[in-house]
Design an enzyme around this catalytic site. Structure first.
Site, PDB file in Angstrom:
ATOM      1  N   ASP A  62      -1.687   8.841   2.691  1.00  0.00           N
ATOM      2  CA  ASP A  62      -1.994   7.620   3.438  1.00  0.00           C
ATOM      3  C   ASP A  62      -3.505   7.459   3.676  1.00  0.00           C
ATOM      4  OD1 ASP A  62       0.715   8.343   3.728  1.00  0.00           O
ATOM      5  OD2 ASP A  62       0.906   7.130   5.533  1.00  0.00           O
ATOM      6  N   HIS A  64      -4.768   4.080   5.103  1.00  0.00           N
ATOM      7  CA  HIS A  64      -4.837   3.196   6.275  1.00  0.00           C
ATOM      8  C   HIS A  64      -6.258   2.776   6.627  1.00  0.00           C
ATOM      9  CE1 HIS A  64      -0.635   3.063   7.317  1.00  0.00           C
ATOM     10  NE2 HIS A  64      -0.531   4.370   7.373  1.00  0.00           N
ATOM     11  N   ASP A  95       0.407   3.191   1.613  1.00  0.00           N
ATOM     12  CA  ASP A  95      -0.195   2.938   2.929  1.00  0.00           C
ATOM     13  C   ASP A  95      -1.721   2.854   2.818  1.00  0.00           C
ATOM     14  OD1 ASP A  95       2.341   2.805   3.878  1.00  0.00           O
ATOM     15  OD2 ASP A  95       2.079   4.252   5.503  1.00  0.00           O
ATOM     16  N   ASN A 127       5.367   2.287   3.080  1.00  0.00           N
ATOM     17  CA  ASN A 127       6.136   1.373   3.943  1.00  0.00           C
ATOM     18  C   ASN A 127       5.257   0.236   4.474  1.00  0.00           C
ATOM     19  OD1 ASN A 127       4.938   3.508   5.520  1.00  0.00           O
ATOM     20  ND2 ASN A 127       6.058   2.744   7.295  1.00  0.00           N
ATOM     21  N   HIS A 128       3.930   0.410   4.416  1.00  0.00           N
ATOM     22  CA  HIS A 128       3.038  -0.699   4.808  1.00  0.00           C
ATOM     23  C   HIS A 128       2.831  -1.688   3.665  1.00  0.00           C
ATOM     24  CE1 HIS A 128       1.752   0.347   8.956  1.00  0.00           C
ATOM     25  NE2 HIS A 128       2.305   1.485   8.591  1.00  0.00           N
ATOM     26  N   HIS A 181       6.359   7.976  -1.234  1.00  0.00           N
ATOM     27  CA  HIS A 181       5.735   7.826   0.078  1.00  0.00           C
ATOM     28  C   HIS A 181       6.443   8.552   1.228  1.00  0.00           C
ATOM     29  CE1 HIS A 181       3.161   6.166   3.131  1.00  0.00           C
ATOM     30  NE2 HIS A 181       4.230   5.834   3.828  1.00  0.00           N
ATOM     31  N   ARG A 226      11.997   6.016  13.808  1.00  0.00           N
ATOM     32  CA  ARG A 226      11.044   4.962  13.445  1.00  0.00           C
ATOM     33  C   ARG A 226      11.670   3.562  13.452  1.00  0.00           C
ATOM     34  NH1 ARG A 226       6.380   6.741  10.291  1.00  0.00           N
ATOM     35  NH2 ARG A 226       6.502   8.918   9.676  1.00  0.00           N
TER      36      ARG A 226
END
Ligand SMILES: [Mn+2]
Length: 307
Positions: A62, A64, A95, A127-128, A181, A226
């Site tokens: 990730d 971000h 991500d 997932n983003h 992921h 989550r």
């Protein structure tokens, strides 16, 4: 160095130029999917399958929006030169945006690198980068784009969203590892369940679980805290990896304190490759794997690098 050139271009880029870069990257990935190959790897729907040949894999978790750590990793590993020589493939576990103000910079850099070295960079889906019914929150990528480009930022965002469906879900090196992921879907049994997960969504949960799952210590599975995906136990990892003749799962998704975390008796390796708020991990980690030297589970530890 091309990385510095791209970052400099980003300062002056306008929305329309950014959109053109995204369109070109989408076109490249569409062509890869049409050809069903990238380099000597085979593409089956959303899965890339590589034979276990002498190659180095740089695997980054990730990001971000942490452009600083990303650039540090790419420079430390001399990515540009290694990819030019054809010895290195860089795989991102997804991500890219959200939660970091430099999310637009990250997309701009990675997509430009994809244009420059189409065979050297593989972007997986996190997932983003979900579908509309499965988007992660906070999803502040559009806000960062509007901050940079004004209202035109929304057009850039729409284009980036159209890129999500061209990102791959997973990368497998036969006999070695599977990278994705989040985690292994609890009902998945073979690689087709991974390859066709997006097509089966939302009828089956495979797509959601690849992007959202996390490992847990107990055997079995349960619903994730989550709000999407599941927690999967060591028995599920073992069964899936064993059945598909793989040694381990490499995944991101969790902000683990030391940047990496190995669980399920060495079979599941988590890497998180960004630092700084809003996360509390002390280090960022990534993997640099020489495929010939990955013969058993013990070896995976040797490939972890932190900064
Ligand atoms: Mn994630």
């Amino acid at each position: 160095m091309i990385i510095d050139e791209i970052l400099k271009l980003f300062e002056e880029t306008n929305a329309q130029q950014f959109i053109t870069i995204i369109e070109k990257a989408i076109k490249i990935m569409h062509q890869e999917r049409k050809d069903q190959t990238i380099r000597e790897f085979k593409i089956v729907e959303d899965l890339i399958i590589a034979d276990s040949i002498d190659l180095n894999y740089l695997i980054i978790g990730d990001i971000h929006g942490d452009i600083e750590t990303l650039v540090n990793i790419l420079k430390l590993e001399n990515v540009e030169e290694e990819i030019r020589k054809g010895h290195l493939i860089t795989i991102f576990l997804g991500d890219y945006g959200d939660r970091g103000e430099h999310s637009p910079d990250v997309y701009y850099l990675l997509l430009n690198l994809k244009l420059e070295f189409p065979d050297g960079f593989i972007m997986l889906r996190g997932n983003h980068e979900g579908t509309d019914d499965l988007l992660a929150y906070p999803h502040d990528l559009p806000l960062f784009l509007i901050e940079k480009f004004g209202q035109e930022g929304f057009q850039v965002y729409k284009k980036i969203k159209s890129l999500f469906d061209t990102l791959y879900l997973s990368f497998v090196v036969k006999g070695k590892f599977i990278a994705l992921h989040g985690g292994i879907p609890v009902e998945a049994s073979n690689l087709d369940d991974i390859a066709y997960a997006r097509k089966l969504h939302p009828k089956r949960k495979f797509f959601e679980e690849i992007l959202w799952n996390d490992p847990m210590d107990e055997n079995g599975f349960e619903r994730s805290y989550r709000g999407a995906g599941m927690l999967f136990g060591p028995d599920i990892s073992y069964k899936f990896l064993h059945r598909n003749n793989l040694k381990c799962l490499i995944r991101g998704h969790e902000a683990v304190r030391q940047g990496y975390y190995i669980t399920h008796a060495g079979r599941v390796v988590t890497i998180f490759s960004r630092k700084g708020p809003p996360y509390f991990n002390e280090k960022a980690a990534y993997l640099k794997i020489n495929i010939n030297e990955l013969e058993n589970l013990e070896h995976i530890k040797n490939f972890i690098r932190t900064l």
